[in-house]
Motif scaffolding. Sequence first.
Motif, PDB file in Angstrom:
ATOM      1  N   ASP A   1       0.815  -1.215   0.000  1.00 50.58           N
ATOM      2  CA  ASP A   1       0.000   0.000   0.000  1.00 50.58           C
ATOM      3  C   ASP A   1       0.846   1.261   0.000  1.00 50.58           C
ATOM      4  OD1 ASP A   1      -2.396  -1.311  -0.042  1.00 50.58           O
ATOM      5  OD2 ASP A   1      -2.839  -1.057   2.092  1.00 50.58           O
ATOM      6  N   ALA A   2       2.034   1.182   0.570  1.00 51.60           N
ATOM      7  CA  ALA A   2       2.887   2.358   0.729  1.00 51.60           C
ATOM      8  C   ALA A   2       4.148   2.203  -0.107  1.00 51.60           C
ATOM      9  CB  ALA A   2       3.256   2.543   2.199  1.00 51.60           C
ATOM     10  N   PRO A   3       4.719   3.300  -0.562  1.00 54.28           N
ATOM     11  CA  PRO A   3       5.965   3.206  -1.333  1.00 54.28           C
ATOM     12  C   PRO A   3       7.118   2.732  -0.462  1.00 54.28           C
ATOM     13  CG  PRO A   3       5.447   5.497  -0.845  1.00 54.28           C
ATOM     14  CD  PRO A   3       4.266   4.696  -0.391  1.00 54.28           C
ATOM     15  N   ALA A   4       8.100   2.110  -1.094  1.00 58.38           N
ATOM     16  CA  ALA A   4       9.315   1.729  -0.385  1.00 58.38           C
ATOM     17  C   ALA A   4      10.140   2.956  -0.030  1.00 58.38           C
ATOM     18  CB  ALA A   4      10.137   0.772  -1.243  1.00 58.38           C
ATOM     19  N   SER A   5       9.969   4.024  -0.810  1.00 61.18           N
ATOM     20  CA  SER A   5      10.648   5.286  -0.535  1.00 61.18           C
ATOM     21  C   SER A   5       9.859   6.413  -1.185  1.00 61.18           C
ATOM     22  CB  SER A   5      12.080   5.272  -1.091  1.00 61.18           C
ATOM     23  OG  SER A   5      12.066   5.111  -2.502  1.00 61.18           O
ATOM     24  N   GLY A   6       9.956   7.605  -0.613  1.00 56.51           N
ATOM     25  CA  GLY A   6       9.318   8.774  -1.192  1.00 56.51           C
ATOM     26  C   GLY A   6       7.843   8.896  -0.853  1.00 56.51           C
ATOM     27  N   PRO A   7       7.189   9.933  -1.378  1.00 55.86           N
ATOM     28  CA  PRO A   7       5.780  10.193  -1.069  1.00 55.86           C
ATOM     29  C   PRO A   7       4.852   9.189  -1.742  1.00 55.86           C
ATOM     30  CG  PRO A   7       6.550  11.736  -2.729  1.00 55.86           C
ATOM     31  CD  PRO A   7       7.759  10.970  -2.271  1.00 55.86           C
TER      32      PRO A   7
ATOM     33  N   GLU B   1      -1.519  11.081 -12.359  1.00 54.12           N
ATOM     34  CA  GLU B   1      -2.465  12.001 -11.737  1.00 54.12           C
ATOM     35  C   GLU B   1      -2.641  11.776 -10.240  1.00 54.12           C
ATOM     36  OE1 GLU B   1      -6.060  11.582 -13.956  1.00 54.12           O
ATOM     37  OE2 GLU B   1      -5.101  12.082 -15.877  1.00 54.12           O
ATOM     38  N   GLY B   2      -2.224  10.628  -9.725  1.00 57.88           N
ATOM     39  CA  GLY B   2      -2.436  10.347  -8.311  1.00 57.88           C
ATOM     40  C   GLY B   2      -1.520  11.138  -7.404  1.00 57.88           C
ATOM     41  N   GLN B   3      -0.276  11.320  -7.832  1.00 58.16           N
ATOM     42  CA  GLN B   3       0.726  12.073  -7.072  1.00 58.16           C
ATOM     43  C   GLN B   3       1.451  12.964  -8.077  1.00 58.16           C
ATOM     44  OE1 GLN B   3       2.784  14.020  -5.170  1.00 58.16           O
ATOM     45  NE2 GLN B   3       2.454  12.451  -3.589  1.00 58.16           N
ATOM     46  N   THR B   4       1.237  14.264  -7.974  1.00 58.44           N
ATOM     47  CA  THR B   4       1.761  15.185  -8.991  1.00 58.44           C
ATOM     48  C   THR B   4       3.089  15.817  -8.604  1.00 58.44           C
ATOM     49  OG1 THR B   4       0.450  16.992  -8.044  1.00 58.44           O
ATOM     50  CG2 THR B   4      -0.557  15.710  -9.831  1.00 58.44           C
TER      51      THR B   4
ATOM     52  N   ARG C   1     -13.159  -3.702  -2.584  1.00 59.61           N
ATOM     53  CA  ARG C   1     -12.569  -2.404  -2.244  1.00 59.61           C
ATOM     54  C   ARG C   1     -12.075  -2.441  -0.799  1.00 59.61           C
ATOM     55  NH1 ARG C   1     -16.435  -1.846  -5.965  1.00 59.61           N
ATOM     56  NH2 ARG C   1     -16.017  -0.416  -7.717  1.00 59.61           N
ATOM     57  N   ARG C   2     -10.844  -2.894  -0.640  1.00 54.96           N
ATOM     58  CA  ARG C   2     -10.204  -2.967   0.672  1.00 54.96           C
ATOM     59  C   ARG C   2      -8.711  -3.138   0.460  1.00 54.96           C
ATOM     60  NH1 ARG C   2      -8.769  -8.200   2.385  1.00 54.96           N
ATOM     61  NH2 ARG C   2      -9.496  -9.881   1.010  1.00 54.96           N
ATOM     62  N   SER C   3      -7.945  -2.923   1.518  1.00 58.21           N
ATOM     63  CA  SER C   3      -6.508  -3.146   1.433  1.00 58.21           C
ATOM     64  C   SER C   3      -6.207  -4.639   1.434  1.00 58.21           C
ATOM     65  CB  SER C   3      -5.793  -2.489   2.611  1.00 58.21           C
ATOM     66  OG  SER C   3      -4.424  -2.869   2.628  1.00 58.21           O
ATOM     67  N   VAL C   4      -5.302  -5.045   0.554  1.00 59.76           N
ATOM     68  CA  VAL C   4      -4.779  -6.413   0.585  1.00 59.76           C
ATOM     69  C   VAL C   4      -3.250  -6.366   0.672  1.00 59.76           C
ATOM     70  CG1 VAL C   4      -6.732  -7.528  -0.546  1.00 59.76           C
ATOM     71  CG2 VAL C   4      -4.899  -6.582  -1.945  1.00 59.76           C
ATOM     72  N   ALA C   5      -2.730  -5.344   1.336  1.00 60.52           N
ATOM     73  CA  ALA C   5      -1.287  -5.242   1.513  1.00 60.52           C
ATOM     74  C   ALA C   5      -0.774  -6.469   2.261  1.00 60.52           C
ATOM     75  CB  ALA C   5      -0.942  -3.969   2.273  1.00 60.52           C
ATOM     76  N   GLY C   6       0.406  -6.943   1.863  1.00 55.74           N
ATOM     77  CA  GLY C   6       1.012  -8.099   2.504  1.00 55.74           C
ATOM     78  C   GLY C   6       1.045  -9.305   1.576  1.00 55.74           C
TER      79      GLY C   6
ATOM     80  N   PRO D   1      -3.421  -0.038  -5.065  1.00 52.52           N
ATOM     81  CA  PRO D   1      -3.418   0.415  -3.671  1.00 52.52           C
ATOM     82  C   PRO D   1      -3.892   1.849  -3.497  1.00 52.52           C
ATOM     83  CG  PRO D   1      -1.181   0.308  -4.530  1.00 52.52           C
ATOM     84  CD  PRO D   1      -2.061  -0.333  -5.550  1.00 52.52           C
ATOM     85  N   ASN D   2      -3.732   2.669  -4.532  1.00 54.69           N
ATOM     86  CA  ASN D   2      -4.122   4.076  -4.439  1.00 54.69           C
ATOM     87  C   ASN D   2      -5.231   4.433  -5.424  1.00 54.69           C
ATOM     88  OD1 ASN D   2      -2.169   4.772  -2.445  1.00 54.69           O
ATOM     89  ND2 ASN D   2      -0.590   4.800  -4.027  1.00 54.69           N
ATOM     90  N   GLY D   3      -5.963   3.436  -5.874  1.00 60.04           N
ATOM     91  CA  GLY D   3      -7.030   3.700  -6.822  1.00 60.04           C
ATOM     92  C   GLY D   3      -6.502   3.960  -8.224  1.00 60.04           C
ATOM     93  N   GLY D   4      -7.366   4.527  -9.034  1.00 57.67           N
ATOM     94  CA  GLY D   4      -7.109   4.722 -10.453  1.00 57.67           C
ATOM     95  C   GLY D   4      -8.298   4.206 -11.232  1.00 57.67           C
ATOM     96  N   TRP D   5      -8.393   4.566 -12.523  1.00 60.16           N
ATOM     97  CA  TRP D   5      -9.542   4.172 -13.342  1.00 60.16           C
ATOM     98  C   TRP D   5     -10.859   4.601 -12.689  1.00 60.16           C
ATOM     99  CZ3 TRP D   5      -7.041  -1.247 -13.656  1.00 60.16           C
ATOM    100  CH2 TRP D   5      -6.077  -1.267 -14.670  1.00 60.16           C
ATOM    101  N   GLY D   6     -10.855   5.786 -12.061  1.00 65.80           N
ATOM    102  CA  GLY D   6     -12.062   6.294 -11.431  1.00 65.80           C
ATOM    103  C   GLY D   6     -12.265   5.853 -10.002  1.00 65.80           C
TER     104      GLY D   6
END
Length: 321
Positions: free
Chosen positions: A140-146, A264-267, A212-217, A178-183
Amino acid sequence: MSGTPHTPVAIAAALAAALALTGFASTATATTTTVTAGPPPAADEVLFDDFDYTGHDDPALGAHGWTVRSGSGGPGVPGATWAPENITFAKEGGAGGGNSVMTLRTATSGTAQSTEQAELHTQRMKFGYGTYAARVKFSDAPASGPDGDHVNQAFFAINELKAPMDKDYAEYDFEYLPNGGWGENGNILYTTSWDTFNPDPWEVVNQHTEERRSVAGWHDLAITIDATGITYYVDGRQFARHDPEYLPEKPMSIDFNQWLIDLEGQTGTEARGYDQQVDYVLHVKDQVLTPAQIKAAVEERRAAGTTFEDTVPAASPAARP
């Protein structure tokens, strides 16, 4: 992927509502054994890879039938590149031992020119009915950066779209956004069974299921294909059951990739990187295994010290373009 757009029907709610999920009867025929209990059956035609390699340039990767993608082309951000060096291998427990794990890294600084994506796929399209399984770690989260980019993390089987609405096309996907997309605005896991599509103007014939839920891991993913339809499993639970109208007519390759849907998710322009990891892949030709039997088949090979096995015969067409 071979440069064709790879997008589920759920680009946005309005578009999804407008696209009818219709299909055509498959002409494929196969004899498939469904096994419901007991140990994994004896199978002469199996692909198993524990991804025990030294790096993207390890000669064993090519010798074992894999291609590390390079160059440009879809899916993903136009102008982005597929970077072979973004695929790495390491032991889960460090150099001292443990299973070897493949990491696919997608990196960007917010421009197409800075965007690097990663993909590994089989050289041959020789896989059809049977069981496909992999242990995959979504993030769900980047390994580095925003955070915030519209990342797509995928495990799938696919063949070539030779023309718009090609009836021999087939594709079966697990895709995690993990961060959406395609609407979509948040976490979503798709499974999609494709009959065909037209990239321009956009038209699709597929069936999809999503949560629609997190499946991180780490998760055990499986797809089984037989004459009755396509079934998707996540951690032993049936996630989706798709209709026989979407069965494959021609053999496919097996693929893992991670890419950006758009920018478009992170500009922002700060560098960031996202990781998807894979522990193993297993395909058993013409046999439908239960999740428990998949686990037993993997454990059996690891106990025997087998890190790679491929007895699946070549099909025609043999080589992926």
